[in-house]
Design a protein around this motif. Structure first.
Motif, PDB file in Angstrom:
ATOM      1  N   LEU A 189      49.766  45.822  48.991  1.00  0.00           N
ATOM      2  CA  LEU A 189      48.737  45.942  50.035  1.00  0.00           C
ATOM      3  C   LEU A 189      47.390  46.323  49.403  1.00  0.00           C
ATOM      4  O   LEU A 189      46.351  45.738  49.718  1.00  0.00           O
ATOM      5  CB  LEU A 189      49.174  46.998  51.062  1.00  0.00           C
ATOM      6  CG  LEU A 189      48.191  47.198  52.218  1.00  0.00           C
ATOM      7  CD1 LEU A 189      48.204  45.982  53.137  1.00  0.00           C
ATOM      8  CD2 LEU A 189      48.545  48.450  53.032  1.00  0.00           C
ATOM      9  N   GLN A 190      47.479  47.302  48.509  1.00  0.00           N
ATOM     10  CA  GLN A 190      46.257  47.741  47.846  1.00  0.00           C
ATOM     11  C   GLN A 190      45.549  46.552  47.175  1.00  0.00           C
ATOM     12  O   GLN A 190      44.334  46.384  47.282  1.00  0.00           O
ATOM     13  CB  GLN A 190      46.590  48.815  46.795  1.00  0.00           C
ATOM     14  CG  GLN A 190      45.364  49.445  46.130  1.00  0.00           C
ATOM     15  CD  GLN A 190      44.456  50.146  47.142  1.00  0.00           C
ATOM     16  OE1 GLN A 190      44.945  50.834  48.043  1.00  0.00           O
ATOM     17  NE2 GLN A 190      43.156  49.958  47.002  1.00  0.00           N
ATOM     18  N   GLN A 191      46.377  45.749  46.536  1.00  0.00           N
ATOM     19  CA  GLN A 191      45.818  44.599  45.828  1.00  0.00           C
ATOM     20  C   GLN A 191      45.108  43.636  46.786  1.00  0.00           C
ATOM     21  O   GLN A 191      44.010  43.156  46.501  1.00  0.00           O
ATOM     22  CB  GLN A 191      46.947  43.852  45.113  1.00  0.00           C
ATOM     23  CG  GLN A 191      46.800  43.911  43.608  1.00  0.00           C
ATOM     24  CD  GLN A 191      47.911  43.142  42.915  1.00  0.00           C
ATOM     25  OE1 GLN A 191      48.830  42.633  43.564  1.00  0.00           O
ATOM     26  NE2 GLN A 191      47.837  43.085  41.617  1.00  0.00           N
ATOM     27  N   ALA A 192      45.781  43.397  47.926  1.00  0.00           N
ATOM     28  CA  ALA A 192      45.209  42.492  48.923  1.00  0.00           C
ATOM     29  C   ALA A 192      43.893  43.051  49.449  1.00  0.00           C
ATOM     30  O   ALA A 192      42.916  42.318  49.633  1.00  0.00           O
ATOM     31  CB  ALA A 192      46.192  42.293  50.066  1.00  0.00           C
ATOM     32  N   GLN A 193      43.880  44.380  49.641  1.00  0.00           N
ATOM     33  CA  GLN A 193      42.646  45.002  50.141  1.00  0.00           C
ATOM     34  C   GLN A 193      41.515  44.868  49.124  1.00  0.00           C
ATOM     35  O   GLN A 193      40.382  44.517  49.452  1.00  0.00           O
ATOM     36  CB  GLN A 193      42.901  46.489  50.421  1.00  0.00           C
ATOM     37  CG  GLN A 193      43.390  46.730  51.836  1.00  0.00           C
ATOM     38  CD  GLN A 193      43.793  48.180  52.066  1.00  0.00           C
ATOM     39  OE1 GLN A 193      43.936  48.946  51.111  1.00  0.00           O
ATOM     40  NE2 GLN A 193      43.979  48.538  53.316  1.00  0.00           N
ATOM     41  N   ASP A 194      41.878  45.139  47.863  1.00  0.00           N
ATOM     42  CA  ASP A 194      40.885  44.998  46.792  1.00  0.00           C
ATOM     43  C   ASP A 194      40.286  43.602  46.789  1.00  0.00           C
ATOM     44  O   ASP A 194      39.086  43.415  46.666  1.00  0.00           O
ATOM     45  CB  ASP A 194      41.530  45.251  45.424  1.00  0.00           C
ATOM     46  CG  ASP A 194      41.711  46.744  45.168  1.00  0.00           C
ATOM     47  OD1 ASP A 194      41.245  47.540  46.012  1.00  0.00           O
ATOM     48  OD2 ASP A 194      42.315  47.095  44.151  1.00  0.00           O
ATOM     49  N   TYR A 198      36.021  39.812  47.774  1.00  0.00           N
ATOM     50  CA  TYR A 198      35.599  38.563  48.380  1.00  0.00           C
ATOM     51  C   TYR A 198      34.354  38.766  49.231  1.00  0.00           C
ATOM     52  O   TYR A 198      33.407  37.998  49.193  1.00  0.00           O
ATOM     53  CB  TYR A 198      36.739  37.974  49.229  1.00  0.00           C
ATOM     54  CG  TYR A 198      36.370  36.666  49.852  1.00  0.00           C
ATOM     55  CD1 TYR A 198      36.268  35.519  49.057  1.00  0.00           C
ATOM     56  CD2 TYR A 198      36.088  36.571  51.199  1.00  0.00           C
ATOM     57  CE1 TYR A 198      35.897  34.306  49.611  1.00  0.00           C
ATOM     58  CE2 TYR A 198      35.723  35.358  51.759  1.00  0.00           C
ATOM     59  CZ  TYR A 198      35.630  34.236  50.963  1.00  0.00           C
ATOM     60  OH  TYR A 198      35.262  33.046  51.516  1.00  0.00           O
ATOM     61  N   GLU A 199      34.369  39.885  49.985  1.00  0.00           N
ATOM     62  CA  GLU A 199      33.230  40.185  50.843  1.00  0.00           C
ATOM     63  C   GLU A 199      31.970  40.400  50.011  1.00  0.00           C
ATOM     64  O   GLU A 199      30.910  39.882  50.311  1.00  0.00           O
ATOM     65  CB  GLU A 199      33.532  41.448  51.643  1.00  0.00           C
ATOM     66  CG  GLU A 199      33.138  41.352  53.098  1.00  0.00           C
ATOM     67  CD  GLU A 199      33.742  42.507  53.873  1.00  0.00           C
ATOM     68  OE1 GLU A 199      33.131  43.582  53.813  1.00  0.00           O
ATOM     69  OE2 GLU A 199      34.824  42.340  54.454  1.00  0.00           O
ATOM     70  N   LEU A 200      32.132  41.174  48.925  1.00  0.00           N
ATOM     71  CA  LEU A 200      31.000  41.425  48.043  1.00  0.00           C
ATOM     72  C   LEU A 200      30.457  40.119  47.502  1.00  0.00           C
ATOM     73  O   LEU A 200      29.273  39.870  47.446  1.00  0.00           O
ATOM     74  CB  LEU A 200      31.445  42.303  46.862  1.00  0.00           C
ATOM     75  CG  LEU A 200      31.492  43.796  47.139  1.00  0.00           C
ATOM     76  CD1 LEU A 200      31.986  44.538  45.916  1.00  0.00           C
ATOM     77  CD2 LEU A 200      30.120  44.306  47.551  1.00  0.00           C
ATOM     78  N   TYR A 201      31.429  39.281  47.141  1.00  0.00           N
ATOM     79  CA  TYR A 201      31.070  38.012  46.529  1.00  0.00           C
ATOM     80  C   TYR A 201      30.268  37.133  47.492  1.00  0.00           C
ATOM     81  O   TYR A 201      29.200  36.637  47.150  1.00  0.00           O
ATOM     82  CB  TYR A 201      32.367  37.317  46.100  1.00  0.00           C
ATOM     83  CG  TYR A 201      32.167  36.000  45.437  1.00  0.00           C
ATOM     84  CD1 TYR A 201      31.540  35.927  44.189  1.00  0.00           C
ATOM     85  CD2 TYR A 201      32.610  34.833  46.026  1.00  0.00           C
ATOM     86  CE1 TYR A 201      31.356  34.708  43.558  1.00  0.00           C
ATOM     87  CE2 TYR A 201      32.435  33.609  45.400  1.00  0.00           C
ATOM     88  CZ  TYR A 201      31.811  33.548  44.180  1.00  0.00           C
ATOM     89  OH  TYR A 201      31.634  32.349  43.573  1.00  0.00           O
ATOM     90  N   THR A 202      30.765  36.988  48.724  1.00  0.00           N
ATOM     91  CA  THR A 202      30.033  36.144  49.673  1.00  0.00           C
ATOM     92  C   THR A 202      28.698  36.782  50.032  1.00  0.00           C
ATOM     93  O   THR A 202      27.703  36.089  50.228  1.00  0.00           O
ATOM     94  CB  THR A 202      30.842  35.909  50.972  1.00  0.00           C
ATOM     95  OG1 THR A 202      31.339  37.151  51.420  1.00  0.00           O
ATOM     96  CG2 THR A 202      31.976  34.939  50.759  1.00  0.00           C
ATOM     97  N   GLU A 203      28.671  38.116  50.081  1.00  0.00           N
ATOM     98  CA  GLU A 203      27.412  38.796  50.388  1.00  0.00           C
ATOM     99  C   GLU A 203      26.380  38.492  49.303  1.00  0.00           C
ATOM    100  O   GLU A 203      25.227  38.182  49.585  1.00  0.00           O
ATOM    101  CB  GLU A 203      27.673  40.300  50.449  1.00  0.00           C
ATOM    102  CG  GLU A 203      26.728  41.064  51.350  1.00  0.00           C
ATOM    103  CD  GLU A 203      27.167  42.513  51.441  1.00  0.00           C
ATOM    104  OE1 GLU A 203      26.586  43.321  50.702  1.00  0.00           O
ATOM    105  OE2 GLU A 203      28.112  42.802  52.194  1.00  0.00           O
TER     106      GLU A 203
END
Ligand code: C2E
Ligand code: CA
Ligand code: CA
Ligand code: CA
Length: 279
Positions: free
Chosen positions: A1-6, A11-16
């Protein structure tokens, strides 16, 4: 789960980041035409030193943009955007006129200098260019040799035959032609044969590590020899220290350009700098 959250966070940072980058690009492209009319551009001049005499008469003009909100933008960023958005001729025209004006001012101050301007592929296929250059020489009372043009081949230079004819006309006016960034893949041996160049500029990527990289030394030595055999003057850009300058001197290079001699400077510093350099 931790990995998925990371992953999600990354991904969010990347698209931002991508959004920000896109926004910045769009802003720059939109604001480019204003840069010309709102006086946000200026030109830095960087000297080239002749290795045999140590004299300095040649400079390269490098464009600068101070954006009202984004601050100083490097040409490496906005030239490509200008090329892609069809605004490059606006900048090139601005450069040509301002460099010629500046040369005229220096002539009147008793300093006959020469300045090289970087032009893009789309400028070189403009059939008006030779005539316009001739007119500028006349208007500002300049000797043709006071003006040089640096060009690189880009994939945009599709109509090679048209470029050849225009460059020949420019050369016939007595204006100096230099092939820029030589060795980088944008500039090739094929062009050297086809086009009426006077000078060859070795790209700084080969010069920056000249002291330590044997391959670079081999490439640079061979390029200087090639240039000379073709009757060209050879310029090394990106000379940052004495060791590099000494190596290039031994290799018979004709001109040096780089931070070791001087960083690009605004026009109002040039005459003072020359005075101190000569001492
Ligand atoms: P270029 O034509 O290869 O110009 C040389 C670049 O190397 C310049 O970067 C210059 O400031 C930098 N440089 C000079 N000496 C040294 C050194 O010793 N070490 C290092 N590391 N760098 C050095 P600048 O001014 O940021 O220009 C980048 C590029 O933007 C130029 O590369 C040229 O391709 C383009 N450019 C600049 N002005 C114009 C222009 O008016 N029109 C067009 N079309 N392109 C321009
Ligand atoms: Ca250049
Ligand atoms: Ca270069
Ligand atoms: Ca370049």
């Amino acid at each position: 789960l931790q990995q998925a959250q990371d992953k999600a966070v990354r991904y969010e940072l990347y698209t931002e980041d991508l959004d920000k980058l896109q926004l910045r690009k769009r802003t720059l492209i939109n604001d480019l035409p204003n840069a010309v009319t709102h006086d946000e551009l200026w030109i830095d001049y960087q000297p080239k030193a002749a290795l045999n005499t140590g004299r300095i008469e040649h400079f390269e003009a490098l464009i600068r943009w101070h954006h009202p909100t984004l601050g100083l933008i490097r040409p490496d960023e906005f030239i490509e955007l200008a090329e892609r958005s069809g605004n490059i001729s606006l900048l090139s025209q601005w450069m040509l006129i301002h460099v010629c004006q500046q040369l005229h001012i220096w002539n009147q101050a008793g300093q006959r200098l020469s300045v090289a301007i970087n032009l893009s592929a789309s400028d070189i296929i403009n059939s008006q260019l030779p005539q316009q250059l001739e007119q500028l020489l006349k208007t500002y009372d300049l000797a043709p040799r006071q003006l040089a043009i640096e060009v690189t081949e880009t994939t945009a230079m599709q109509d090679m035959s048209q470029a050849v004819n225009i460059l020949k006309e420019i050369s016939a006016l007595g204006i100096v032609l230099a092939i820029d960034d030589f060795g980088t893949g944008y500039s090739s041996l094929a062009q050297l044969k086809r086009l009426p160049f006077n000078e060859l500029k070795i790209d700084k990527s080969f010069i920056l590590r000249l002291n330590t990289d044997e391959d670079d030394r081999l490439i640079v030595r061979s390029t200087i020899e090639l240039g000379h055999r073709l009757g060209l003057k050879v310029i090394a850009e990106g000379v940052e220290n004495y060791e590099t300058a000494a190596l290039l001197f031994k290799m018979g290079c004709d001109y040096l350009q780089g931070y070791w001699i001087a960083k690009p400077m605004p026009s109002h510093q040039v005459l003072d700098w020359l005075k101190h350099f000569k001492k």
